[in-house]
Design a protein around this motif. Structure first.
Motif, PDB file in Angstrom:
ATOM      1  N   ILE A   1      55.108  29.765  86.342  1.00  0.00           N
ATOM      2  CA  ILE A   1      56.103  29.449  85.359  1.00  0.00           C
ATOM      3  C   ILE A   1      55.263  29.370  84.108  1.00  0.00           C
ATOM      4  CG2 ILE A   1      58.160  28.878  86.699  1.00  0.00           C
ATOM      5  CD1 ILE A   1      57.547  26.101  85.745  1.00  0.00           C
ATOM      6  N   MET A   2      54.361  28.714  84.183  1.00  0.00           N
ATOM      7  CA  MET A   2      53.414  28.335  83.085  1.00  0.00           C
ATOM      8  C   MET A   2      52.787  29.814  82.556  1.00  0.00           C
ATOM      9  SD  MET A   2      52.773  25.080  82.410  1.00  0.00           S
ATOM     10  CE  MET A   2      51.170  25.015  81.827  1.00  0.00           C
ATOM     11  N   TYR A   3      52.382  30.529  83.390  1.00  0.00           N
ATOM     12  CA  TYR A   3      52.052  31.878  82.991  1.00  0.00           C
ATOM     13  C   TYR A   3      52.771  32.709  82.448  1.00  0.00           C
ATOM     14  CZ  TYR A   3      49.337  36.386  82.938  1.00  0.00           C
ATOM     15  OH  TYR A   3      48.785  37.412  82.557  1.00  0.00           O
ATOM     16  N   ARG A   4      54.240  32.591  82.778  1.00  0.00           N
ATOM     17  CA  ARG A   4      55.210  33.287  82.429  1.00  0.00           C
ATOM     18  C   ARG A   4      55.835  33.136  81.149  1.00  0.00           C
ATOM     19  NH1 ARG A   4      59.939  33.562  87.270  1.00  0.00           N
ATOM     20  NH2 ARG A   4      59.042  35.051  88.460  1.00  0.00           N
ATOM     21  N   THR A   5      55.770  31.612  80.956  1.00  0.00           N
ATOM     22  CA  THR A   5      56.155  31.079  79.575  1.00  0.00           C
ATOM     23  C   THR A   5      55.037  31.194  78.621  1.00  0.00           C
ATOM     24  OG1 THR A   5      57.573  29.116  80.821  1.00  0.00           O
ATOM     25  CG2 THR A   5      57.082  28.989  78.670  1.00  0.00           C
ATOM     26  N   LEU A   6      53.813  30.906  79.098  1.00  0.00           N
ATOM     27  CA  LEU A   6      53.086  30.970  77.579  1.00  0.00           C
ATOM     28  C   LEU A   6      52.207  32.317  77.685  1.00  0.00           C
ATOM     29  CD1 LEU A   6      51.201  27.498  78.547  1.00  0.00           C
ATOM     30  CD2 LEU A   6      53.020  27.984  77.050  1.00  0.00           C
ATOM     31  N   GLY A   7      52.242  33.179  78.717  1.00  0.00           N
ATOM     32  CA  GLY A   7      51.735  34.531  78.512  1.00  0.00           C
ATOM     33  C   GLY A   7      50.390  34.741  78.589  1.00  0.00           C
TER      34      GLY A   7
ATOM     35  N   THR B   1      45.625  30.006  77.749  1.00  0.00           N
ATOM     36  CA  THR B   1      46.346  29.119  77.404  1.00  0.00           C
ATOM     37  C   THR B   1      46.630  28.070  78.412  1.00  0.00           C
ATOM     38  OG1 THR B   1      47.248  30.287  75.440  1.00  0.00           O
ATOM     39  CG2 THR B   1      48.569  28.418  76.000  1.00  0.00           C
ATOM     40  N   VAL B   2      47.103  28.625  79.464  1.00  0.00           N
ATOM     41  CA  VAL B   2      47.404  27.783  80.708  1.00  0.00           C
ATOM     42  C   VAL B   2      46.165  26.951  81.106  1.00  0.00           C
ATOM     43  CG1 VAL B   2      47.901  28.287  83.271  1.00  0.00           C
ATOM     44  CG2 VAL B   2      48.825  29.663  81.465  1.00  0.00           C
ATOM     45  N   SER B   3      45.017  27.527  81.078  1.00  0.00           N
ATOM     46  CA  SER B   3      43.654  26.504  81.341  1.00  0.00           C
ATOM     47  C   SER B   3      43.633  25.453  80.586  1.00  0.00           C
ATOM     48  CB  SER B   3      42.380  27.617  81.276  1.00  0.00           C
ATOM     49  OG  SER B   3      42.487  28.630  82.315  1.00  0.00           O
ATOM     50  N   PHE B   4      44.015  25.869  79.254  1.00  0.00           N
ATOM     51  CA  PHE B   4      43.777  24.639  78.281  1.00  0.00           C
ATOM     52  C   PHE B   4      44.666  23.600  78.314  1.00  0.00           C
ATOM     53  CE2 PHE B   4      44.798  22.918  73.932  1.00  0.00           C
ATOM     54  CZ  PHE B   4      43.423  22.349  73.741  1.00  0.00           C
ATOM     55  N   ILE B   5      46.014  24.090  78.773  1.00  0.00           N
ATOM     56  CA  ILE B   5      47.114  23.164  79.126  1.00  0.00           C
ATOM     57  C   ILE B   5      46.818  22.346  80.170  1.00  0.00           C
ATOM     58  CG2 ILE B   5      49.680  22.553  79.952  1.00  0.00           C
ATOM     59  CD1 ILE B   5      49.109  23.348  76.789  1.00  0.00           C
ATOM     60  N   TYR B   6      46.372  22.872  81.369  1.00  0.00           N
ATOM     61  CA  TYR B   6      45.766  22.345  82.536  1.00  0.00           C
ATOM     62  C   TYR B   6      44.660  21.258  82.292  1.00  0.00           C
ATOM     63  CZ  TYR B   6      48.613  24.300  86.193  1.00  0.00           C
ATOM     64  OH  TYR B   6      49.735  24.572  87.055  1.00  0.00           O
TER      65      TYR B   6
ATOM     66  N   VAL C   1      58.429  23.056  80.082  1.00  0.00           N
ATOM     67  CA  VAL C   1      57.695  23.442  81.049  1.00  0.00           C
ATOM     68  C   VAL C   1      56.363  22.598  81.104  1.00  0.00           C
ATOM     69  CG1 VAL C   1      56.449  25.200  82.050  1.00  0.00           C
ATOM     70  CG2 VAL C   1      58.562  25.616  81.361  1.00  0.00           C
ATOM     71  N   VAL C   2      55.761  22.454  80.091  1.00  0.00           N
ATOM     72  CA  VAL C   2      54.519  21.634  79.702  1.00  0.00           C
ATOM     73  C   VAL C   2      54.782  20.349  80.131  1.00  0.00           C
ATOM     74  CG1 VAL C   2      52.660  20.905  78.226  1.00  0.00           C
ATOM     75  CG2 VAL C   2      53.667  23.352  78.122  1.00  0.00           C
ATOM     76  N   GLY C   3      55.839  19.860  79.442  1.00  0.00           N
ATOM     77  CA  GLY C   3      56.323  18.527  80.076  1.00  0.00           C
ATOM     78  C   GLY C   3      56.593  18.179  81.227  1.00  0.00           C
ATOM     79  N   ALA C   4      57.135  19.310  82.046  1.00  0.00           N
ATOM     80  CA  ALA C   4      57.454  19.048  83.362  1.00  0.00           C
ATOM     81  C   ALA C   4      56.356  19.094  84.308  1.00  0.00           C
ATOM     82  CB  ALA C   4      58.144  20.374  83.806  1.00  0.00           C
ATOM     83  N   LEU C   5      55.040  19.798  84.005  1.00  0.00           N
ATOM     84  CA  LEU C   5      53.965  19.707  84.627  1.00  0.00           C
ATOM     85  C   LEU C   5      53.213  18.312  84.403  1.00  0.00           C
ATOM     86  CD1 LEU C   5      51.799  21.029  86.350  1.00  0.00           C
ATOM     87  CD2 LEU C   5      50.779  21.935  84.152  1.00  0.00           C
TER      88      LEU C   5
END
Length: 415
Positions: free
Chosen positions: A42-48, A52-57, A106-110
């Motif tokens: 869902i992170m990849y779906r949302t952020l595309g 960016t996914v790596s940076f959020i993690y 989604v970011v807040g959920a993670l």
């Protein structure tokens, strides 16, 4: 007169058993296991974008590290039962935010899920040490693994399959499981743990032991083994599913593979027998070398996605071997007088790997595709193989052969 009519279990709550803690751990495994493969999707779906996914993690890894350091201090002022309850409710709130589905939610959920895991982990271990005798810690760890096995084995595959059937389904199950977990916790009536007389001197801050930690190369090596091994799992859990999506292999593959790999935990007795025929040094070096070769090979054969995925699965099996044997060098090097403080330092490997892996992956993705992250992980595993060459050849080899149950005991104490 009226007191006689009050049931005994109400007036004097029975002490929680090993089985009780196992059930509580099993419920948490359901809460987290069903989402472990869903969140990267869902992170990849949302952020595309994988970068960016790596940076959020990476950012959430920093938050996790800070939260992990702050929880022991927070429970000095907040009753432990409320701290654990807050962690369970954060799991519920995380699931609700994920159902909303906006990028911010989604970011807040993670983030909430990560902080909840740290909070409940610290409180759970404190309760175990309060209520379980030292001689039963090994039995408690075995019970925890047994009750958690279903959640961690079936959860990842069920999560990705349910995500396609009805997107909110895995989050609803996680939320319900977290509420049940909270109910079981309060039923156990753990309170704030056992009352302990106030110490005459304040306990030393674990950070004060950092100089002692860095002054002992064997402890540093054991910690590095844990960090690098954890980085390998980060790559397998987060970036292999992204690679599968980009290669057209489907979104469900990552969760299915993770469930298959976790199912291999049931082969632990066979792995222990394999280790008994070798020294700890040999087992650790073979594990790191084999895993490194698989990760690098996966990058080389990445133009053939199915072959790359198969090689990564083989690498994950060697990661399980490392999960069993790579922690032993640290445990065997810790002085009994420093076990508590050094364990606090050692436990930081999860958060450190949660920062290093996304940060390194973000840098790799600036110049290479996702498959390049596999090679980066392979290089890190190879570095661990080189470091392991400095271990003593007879490490872990007693004068008389150990039984399998005796070999497991140091690992149980580490938990």
């Amino acid at each position: 007169m009226h007191e006689r009519r009050i049931p005994e279990w109400v007036r004097h709550a029975p002490a929680p058993s090993v089985r009780d803690f196992g059930i509580l751990a099993g419920l948490e495994a359901v809460v987290r296991g069903i989402l472990i493969s869903v969140f990267p999707l869902i992170m990849y779906r949302t952020l595309g974008d994988a970068g960016t996914v790596s940076f959020i993690y990476f950012l959430i890894g920093i938050v996790s590290l800070i939260a992990g350091l702050m929880v022991p201090y927070a429970v000095r002022y907040v009753p432990r039962r409320w701290a654990y309850s807050a962690g369970a409710l954060m799991f519920t709130a995380s699931a609700v935010l994920a159902i909303i589905g906006t990028p911010t939610a989604v970011v807040g959920a993670l983030g909430l899920n990560t902080v909840a895991a740290v909070t409940t982990f610290v409180c759970f271990n404190a309760y175990v040490l309060d209520y379980i005798n030292r001689i039963e810690l090994g039995k408690c760890e075995t019970s925890r693994m047994f009750y958690s096995a279903i959640g961690w084995t079936a959860g990842p595959m069920a999560g990705v399959l349910l995500l396609e059937y009805w997107a909110p389904a895995p989050f609803v199950i996680s939320a319900v499981a977290s509420i049940v977990m909270l109910g079981v916790f309060w039923t156990m009536r753990l309170g704030n743990g056992k009352l302990i007389a106030r110490a005459r001197t304040q306990a030393a801050n674990p950070l004060a032991y950092l100089p002692r930690f860095f002054a002992q190369p064997r402890l540093v090596a054991g910690w590095l083994f844990a960090v690098i091994r954890s980085c390998g799992w980060w790559i397998y859990v987060v970036y292999l599913p992204i690679f599968a999506i980009q290669s057209g292999l489907g979104e469900q593959l990552g969760g299915i593979l993770l469930s298959f790999t976790n199912g291999m935990l049931f082969a632990s007795p066979l792995i222990l027998k394999w280790m008994q025929r070798r020294s700890v040094k040999q087992s650790v070096r073979i594990g790191f070398a084999a895993a490194a070769a698989c990760f690098v090979t996966a990058t080389v054969v990445s133009p053939m996605p199915w072959v790359a995925v198969a090689v990564m699965v083989i690498g994950s099996l060697w990661m399980i071997v490392l999960d069993i044997c790579a922690g032993l060098p640290f445990l065997m090097a810790v002085k009994p007088s420093e076990r508590t403080e050094m364990s606090a330092v050692y436990s930081s490997y999860r958060d450190v790997s949660g920062i290093l892996t996304p940060g390194a992956a973000w840098a790799v993705l600036l110049a290479f595709p996702v498959s390049g992250i596999f090679a980066a992980g392979g290089v890190a595993l190879a570095i661990a193989w080189v470091i392991a060459a400095r271990l003593h050849p007879q490490l872990g080899q007693p004068k008389t052969p150990l039984r399998a149950s005796e070999l497991v005991q140091p690992q149980a104490e580490a938990a």
